[in-house]
Design an enzyme around this catalytic site. Structure first.
Site, PDB file in Angstrom:
ATOM      1  N   LYS A  10      19.756  -0.420  20.702  1.00 32.46           N
ATOM      2  CA  LYS A  10      19.890  -1.070  22.003  1.00 32.46           C
ATOM      3  C   LYS A  10      21.332  -0.928  22.529  1.00 32.46           C
ATOM      4  CE  LYS A  10      16.145  -4.398  21.121  1.00 32.46           C
ATOM      5  NZ  LYS A  10      15.731  -5.816  21.250  1.00 32.46           N
ATOM      6  N   TYR A  50       8.480  -2.650  27.781  1.00 30.75           N
ATOM      7  CA  TYR A  50       8.186  -3.979  27.223  1.00 30.75           C
ATOM      8  C   TYR A  50       7.039  -4.667  27.955  1.00 30.75           C
ATOM      9  CZ  TYR A  50      12.211  -4.207  24.019  1.00 30.75           C
ATOM     10  OH  TYR A  50      13.090  -4.022  22.976  1.00 30.75           O
ATOM     11  N   ASN A 113      19.944  -7.952  19.687  1.00 31.91           N
ATOM     12  CA  ASN A 113      19.647  -7.839  18.259  1.00 31.91           C
ATOM     13  C   ASN A 113      19.660  -6.382  17.803  1.00 31.91           C
ATOM     14  OD1 ASN A 113      17.279  -7.128  19.499  1.00 31.91           O
ATOM     15  ND2 ASN A 113      15.974  -8.581  18.416  1.00 31.91           N
ATOM     16  N   HIS A 116      15.354  -1.858  17.937  1.00 29.17           N
ATOM     17  CA  HIS A 116      13.928  -2.061  18.182  1.00 29.17           C
ATOM     18  C   HIS A 116      13.145  -1.178  17.216  1.00 29.17           C
ATOM     19  CE1 HIS A 116      10.021  -2.223  20.205  1.00 29.17           C
ATOM     20  NE2 HIS A 116       9.957  -0.939  19.928  1.00 29.17           N
ATOM     21  N   GLU A 127       4.657   3.766  22.240  1.00 28.20           N
ATOM     22  CA  GLU A 127       6.121   3.834  22.384  1.00 28.20           C
ATOM     23  C   GLU A 127       6.700   5.221  22.121  1.00 28.20           C
ATOM     24  OE1 GLU A 127       7.546   0.746  19.794  1.00 28.20           O
ATOM     25  OE2 GLU A 127       6.899  -0.848  21.158  1.00 28.20           O
TER      26      GLU A 127
HETATM   27  N1  UDP Z   1      13.575 -11.621  22.707  1.00 33.84           N
HETATM   28  C1  UDP Z   1      14.333 -12.532  23.425  1.00 33.84           C
HETATM   29  N2  UDP Z   1      14.004 -13.863  23.339  1.00 33.84           N
HETATM   30  C2  UDP Z   1      12.967 -14.317  22.592  1.00 33.84           C
HETATM   31  C3  UDP Z   1      12.192 -13.382  21.869  1.00 33.84           C
HETATM   32  C4  UDP Z   1      12.534 -12.040  21.948  1.00 33.84           C
HETATM   33  O1  UDP Z   1      15.285 -12.150  24.111  1.00 33.84           O
HETATM   34  O2  UDP Z   1      12.725 -15.524  22.553  1.00 33.84           O
HETATM   35  C5  UDP Z   1      13.910 -10.201  22.791  1.00 33.84           C
HETATM   36  C6  UDP Z   1      14.479  -9.662  21.491  1.00 33.84           C
HETATM   37  O3  UDP Z   1      15.596  -8.825  21.823  1.00 33.84           O
HETATM   38  C7  UDP Z   1      13.352  -8.875  20.899  1.00 33.84           C
HETATM   39  C8  UDP Z   1      12.583  -8.404  22.124  1.00 33.84           C
HETATM   40  O4  UDP Z   1      12.721  -9.466  23.064  1.00 33.84           O
HETATM   41  O5  UDP Z   1      13.817  -7.801  20.096  1.00 33.84           O
HETATM   42  C9  UDP Z   1      11.113  -8.124  21.915  1.00 33.84           C
HETATM   43  O6  UDP Z   1      10.520  -9.258  21.309  1.00 33.84           O
HETATM   44  P1  UDP Z   1       9.569  -9.103  20.058  1.00 33.84           P
HETATM   45  O7  UDP Z   1       8.913 -10.430  19.830  1.00 33.84           O
HETATM   46  O8  UDP Z   1       8.682  -7.919  20.263  1.00 33.84           O
HETATM   47  O9  UDP Z   1      10.591  -8.849  18.842  1.00 33.84           O
HETATM   48  P2  UDP Z   1      10.854  -7.546  17.941  1.00 33.84           P
HETATM   49  O10 UDP Z   1       9.542  -6.807  17.817  1.00 33.84           O
HETATM   50  O11 UDP Z   1      11.918  -6.736  18.642  1.00 33.84           O
HETATM   51  O12 UDP Z   1      11.344  -8.084  16.632  1.00 33.84           O
HETATM   52 MG    MG Z   2       8.261  -6.153  19.299  1.00 39.62          MG
END
Ligand code: UDP
Ligand code: MG
Length: 141
Positions: A10, A50, A113, A116, A127
């Site tokens: 990211k 997303y 974070n 991805h 994806e």
């Molecule tokens: N995210 C966020 N707030 C939240 C949950 C997720 O900003 O409360 C962001 C976070 O950067 C995450 C992305 O949205 O990586 C996609 O969410 P997902 O639940 O798919 O998490 P991931 O698969 O990336 O672990």
């Molecule tokens: Mg995810």
């Protein structure tokens, strides 16, 4: 089973010069980089990527963050690559990610974070072609 998964570094990871560090961790984990590029997503392209999260409160902020600077996209291949890379990344919230994972070591916060990874064969199937055409696997795939 040999699988392919989409890995993204990211904007927060690229801007903090973590490309090499993250790729090194992937390769050390036994995952092969079979396609690789740097791109800058538009806000619309980040929203499209997303799209499964379109009803979530963080959707717009997430798309804005993902389009705020260049990202690195890679396809990783290996035995059980989807779960293997999710394990290597750690939990979504860096504060809750297991020690030794990429997000625990390098993540800033929930939105920033750093990485991805596809969460299932179905999401990988959406994806990977979102970023790569079949021609882009020719070197190693
Ligand atoms: N995210 C966020 N707030 C939240 C949950 C997720 O900003 O409360 C962001 C976070 O950067 C995450 C992305 O949205 O990586 C996609 O969410 P997902 O639940 O798919 O998490 P991931 O698969 O990336 O672990
Ligand atoms: Mg995810």
């Amino acid at each position: 089973m040999t699988e392919r998964t989409l890995a993204l570094i990211k904007p927060d990871g690229v801007s903090r010069n973590l490309i090499g560090e993250i790729m090194k961790r992937c390769e050390a984990h036994g995952l092969k980089v079979i396609a690789l590029k740097m791109v800058r997503l538009t806000n619309e392209a980040a929203q499209g990527f997303y799209i499964v999260h379109r009803e979530r409160p963080f959707y717009r902020a997430l798309a804005a963050s993902m389009s705020s600077g260049p990202i690195v996209a890679a396809v990783l291949e290996g035995e059980g690559a989807i779960a293997a890379y999710r394990e290597l990344m750690g939990a979504t919230d860096p504060a809750k990610a297991a020690p030794g994972t990429i997000r625990a070591a390098l993540g800033v916060g929930l939105e920033q974070n750093t990485v991805h990874g596809s969460d299932s064969p179905q999401s990988a199937a959406f994806e990977i072609p979102y970023f790569f055409s079949s021609l882009e696997f020719s070197a190693r795939g």
